[in-house]
Design a protein around this motif. Structure first.
Motif, PDB file in Angstrom:
ATOM      1  N   HIS B 262      45.112  39.481  35.137  1.00 25.03           N
ATOM      2  CA  HIS B 262      44.064  39.510  34.605  1.00 25.03           C
ATOM      3  C   HIS B 262      44.167  39.231  33.099  1.00 25.03           C
ATOM      4  O   HIS B 262      43.627  38.328  32.682  1.00 25.03           O
ATOM      5  N   HIS B 311      39.398  45.072  38.926  1.00 23.42           N
ATOM      6  CA  HIS B 311      38.287  44.226  39.669  1.00 23.42           C
ATOM      7  C   HIS B 311      38.597  43.442  40.558  1.00 23.42           C
ATOM      8  O   HIS B 311      37.875  42.742  41.149  1.00 23.42           O
ATOM      9  N   HIS B 312      40.010  43.058  40.756  1.00 22.00           N
ATOM     10  CA  HIS B 312      40.411  42.554  41.756  1.00 22.00           C
ATOM     11  C   HIS B 312      40.801  43.139  43.294  1.00 22.00           C
ATOM     12  O   HIS B 312      40.973  42.424  44.083  1.00 22.00           O
TER      13      HIS B 312
HETATM   14 CU   LIG Z   1      40.473  39.469  36.295  1.00 22.02          CU
END
Ligand SMILES: [Cu+2]
Lengths: 223, 553
Positions: B262, B311-312
């Motif tokens: 990320h 958030h993944h």
């Molecule tokens: Cu991300």
């Protein structure tokens, strides 16, 4: 170090510092850059090990029993001996740094060699421990065949064990090479109160190797 | 010995190409391959990343051509999987991570600080060789081993696939080392080699952006390194760290992987934002609006970027609390990005804008960043993400940021700094034409993918039902337009290298520090240690006739 041959010996008994790289204005600035670069690099090393420490805590949380059983099958005597070796070698490295900073290159050389030998001692003891594990079948993943760990999760413990101590041992080898390299430069009397950053940086690296072990030792052997 | 630097001025009519510059200081291949000059190393990187861009682009075209029809089109299913793996890995690790920092950062960061070189020139060259070695190993592994895991190499598939992914993992590990070396070098350079007058808040905004990027490179990349080592060890020796059958945890892989990957998005996009901050002042002929806000929001993005990875994992069995927390943190990135966007637009407001190719890319950048960013906030909303998870909506979103914003930044940088790097101008008309094609082609490629994803088309599928055909055709057509745009750029830049009009010191009339050195700069950058007596984005004291000077439209 092709440049050391051309450098003159000062009356104090050490070589003149190597020529300042053209893009620095003072030798202090250059030394500060080298030191700062090393600290940043050590930061990356801490994060490299952080991943494996995270793995340790996750799997310890999943399999507390097998981790306790496995810890009991590690030799606290050998582990403690290794801890003492590394701690002492860190002390001699710190002393070597102090001596190099005052231009006492010969003292620094012997102190560094002492640290290197203690590093070798550490690896020797580690090899004894590894051999024992191989005979017992206390091995990672699909090679695991150690009957004395009855709780589930034994194979994972040995993945953590071998991966963390193996990565650490690799760092010991790199650290020993760095110390040997600066020891040779000490023998040539290259360091002086104005120029000693290489000893300091190699020393910092060795302290990191020590520091990682200070965390690995209690986590793997004691708790 | 210090000499105050003169104010950037009008290019003298009929500027002459400097006799001596970094380009002809040593003409043998050896003098390039063993150089310690940051500008030459930047060009070595430029060649390498352009090759990577070409390769990644070719594989992208294969993917798009395959998806032209619902059934098999030009390649087999397995080849298709390999193609998107190649495309992703090449574009991310060989192109986008090094593209702006290692090329334009290497070239301009020391000049913008008034330094003669980066802190550790030898390590700088080493980083290029490490990059080449890692890339070669990775490509060799991909081509001979046929890895088909996608660039995310999720376990347990990646650790059990029969294709040989170990060299790919090791290649990524080695490239990571080069990225760390570059970042480390830049941080130390910024701390120790600023010339007199360049205080922290007088650093050009590009430097701030590269600084924030470097922090991420140094802190996040080691975790990816460890992860790739674990996957390689697991695939080779059957360790079971990520294998539930042996007590391992595949979700742990996702945490470790996204902890790097990320923030890696910001390794790619922050430098592009830095480029925009530089170029936007020059095209609007105005002081940057909100200098400190832009500088600090780069650091803000770098900071919160480290805590958004969850958030993944919305659909990977995360607790509701974790999902909510990660969603909120992810949205904070949107706040920092919005701060930048408002400041950029504020800079354009009432500016004397020169409609040049760099400006066209700025327009593209702002559109893609806002649109991509908004869909990012939408994706960070847990309930919506469950619907869009693993669909083309996600693909379109990250291409808007990673291709849209990053490539716009890269092309803006390439056009804006081309005269400085090579001493010659590119033809503005062709530049504008290509920029138009690229912005148009890009929209045509990825807007249909948003619609496809929302309609439920999953990513990475080889075939799709008939009803998705029209939008896929549109997407492929857009991709062809995009490719066409790139070909035009490649041709006119190659010609301009040799035959372009001589640029002179400052063809844009820019106030950035780098425009105070000759184009192309001499090996040592400055004749004497420069003293900067003004900030890098100050236009208000420019006399009237200077404000009119610009590139021909
Ligand atoms: Cu991300």
């Amino acid at each position: 170090m092709q440049s050391s041959a051309a450098r003159k010996m000062t009356p104090e008994g050490w070589l003149e510092p190597p020529p300042l790289p053209h893009h620095y204005d003072t030798i202090e600035n250059h030394q500060a850059a080298l030191r700062f670069g090393m600290w940043l690099f050590l930061g990356t090393e801490v994060l490299l090990f952080a991943g494996i420490f995270l793995g340790y805590f996750v799997f310890r949380h999943y399999f507390p029993e097998s981790f306790e059983q496995a810890a009991r099958h590690l030799s606290v005597v050998l582990g403690t001996a290794n801890t003492l070796l590394l701690l002492t070698s860190s002390l001699t490295v710190a002393l070597a740094h102090h001596n190099a900073e005052h231009g006492k290159n010969r003292n620094a050389f012997w102190l560094l060699m002492a640290s290197v030998s203690m590093g070798a001692g550490f690896l020797g003891i580690k090899a004894v421990e590894y051999t024992e594990k191989f005979h017992e079948g206390a091995l990672p993943g699909k090679f695991f065949s150690f009957s004395e760990i009855t709780a589930p999760g034994g194979p994972v413990f040995y993945v953590v064990y071998f991966f963390s101590t193996g990565l650490h041992a690799l760092h010991v080898v790199v650290g020993m090479s760095l110390l040997t390299w600066v020891a040779i430069r000490c023998w040539r009397k290259e360091f002086s109160p104005t120029y000693y950053a290489p000893v300091e940086n190699a020393g910092l690296y060795w302290h990191l190797v020590d520091l990682v072990w200070i965390f690995l030792y209690p986590l793997l052997y004691l708790v | 010995m210090t000499a105050p630097i003169t104010t950037a001025g009008v290019p003298p009519a009929g500027a002459v190409f400097p006799k001596k510059s970094y380009l002809n200081d040593g003409t043998t291949i050896r003098s390039w391959l063993l150089t310690h000059d940051h500008k030459r190393i930047a060009l070595l990187y430029l060649v390498a990343v352009l090759i990577a861009l070409f390769l990644g682009g070719v594989f992208a075209m294969v993917i798009r051509l395959e998806l032209l029809t619902p059934g098999p089109t030009i390649v087999e299913a397995l080849t298709y999987n390999r193609m998107f793996t190649l495309h992703g890995l090449i574009m991310i690790f060989m192109f986008m991570i090094p593209a702006i920092p290692a090329v334009f950062g290497n070239f301009f960061l020391p000049i913008m600080l008034g330094a003669k070189d980066v802190a550790f020139p030898k390590w700088n060259l080493t980083s290029w060789y490490v990059y080449i070695a890692g890339s070669t190993l990775m490509l060799w592994g991909l081509i001979t081993g046929g890895a088909d895991t996608g660039w995310t190499f999720y376990t347990p598939y990646s650790t059990t696939t029969t294709t040989n992914i170990t060299p790919v993992m090791l290649g990524v590990f080695i490239i990571g080392f080069s990225s760390i070396l570059t970042g480390l070098n830049f941080i130390v350079t910024i701390h120790t080699l600023r010339a007199p007058g360049v205080t922290w808040f007088r650093m050009p905004l590009f430097v701030w952006a590269v600084y924030a990027t470097s922090i991420i490179q140094v802190l996040a990349t080691p975790v990816l390194g460890l992860t790739t080592l674990l996957v390689a060890a697991e695939h080779t020796f059957g360790f079971g760290f990520f294998d539930p059958a042996r007590g391992g945890d595949p979700i742990l892989f996702q945490h470790l992987f996204w902890f790097y990957s990320h923030p890696a998005v910001y390794i790619m996009v922050l430098p592009a934002m830095g480029v925009i901050s530089e170029v936007i002042c020059a095209v609007a002929r105005k002081n940057i609006f909100g200098y400190k806000m832009i500088a600090m929001s780069s650091l803000g993005i770098a900071f919160v970027g480290f805590f958004a990875w969850g958030h993944h994992l919305f659909t990977s069995g995360q607790s509701a609390f974790d999902a909510g927390a990660f969603a909120a943190i992810s949205m904070l990135v949107g706040v920092f990005t919005a701060i930048k966007v408002f400041n950029w637009v504020g800079t354009l407001y009432k500016g004397a804008i020169a409609f040049t190719a760099p400006f066209a890319y700025i327009c593209g950048f702002l559109f893609f960043l806002v649109f991509g960013g908004m869909t990012g906030v939408a994706l960070a909303t847990v309930s919506l993400d469950v619907h869009w998870q693993d669909t083309y909506f996600v693909v379109a979103h990250f291409h808007f940021i990673m291709v849209g914003a990053v490539i716009m930044g890269f092309l803006a940088a390439l056009h804006y700094w081309f005269p400085k790097m090579f001493g010659r101008k590119y033809p503005e008309n062709w530049g504008l034409l290509a920029a138009g094609l690229i912005v148009l082609g890009f929209n045509a490629t990825f807007i249909p993918q948003f619609l496809l994803g929302n309609a439920g088309m999953p990513r990475r599928y080889y075939e799709y039902p008939e009803r998705f055909a029209a939008l896929n055709v549109a997407s492929t057509a857009g991709a062809s337009l995009l490719a066409f745009g790139f070909i035009i750029i490649a041709i006119y830049l190659a010609i301009s290298l040799k035959y372009g009009e001589v640029a002179g010191r400052n063809p844009w009339g820019s106030r950035g520090y780098e425009w105070d050195v000759p184009s192309p700069p001499p090996t040592e950058n400055f004749d004497a240690v420069p003293v900067f007596t003004r900030g890098p984005h100050e236009y208000q004291d420019v006399p009237e006739e200077l404000a009119k000077v610009g590139h021909a439209i």
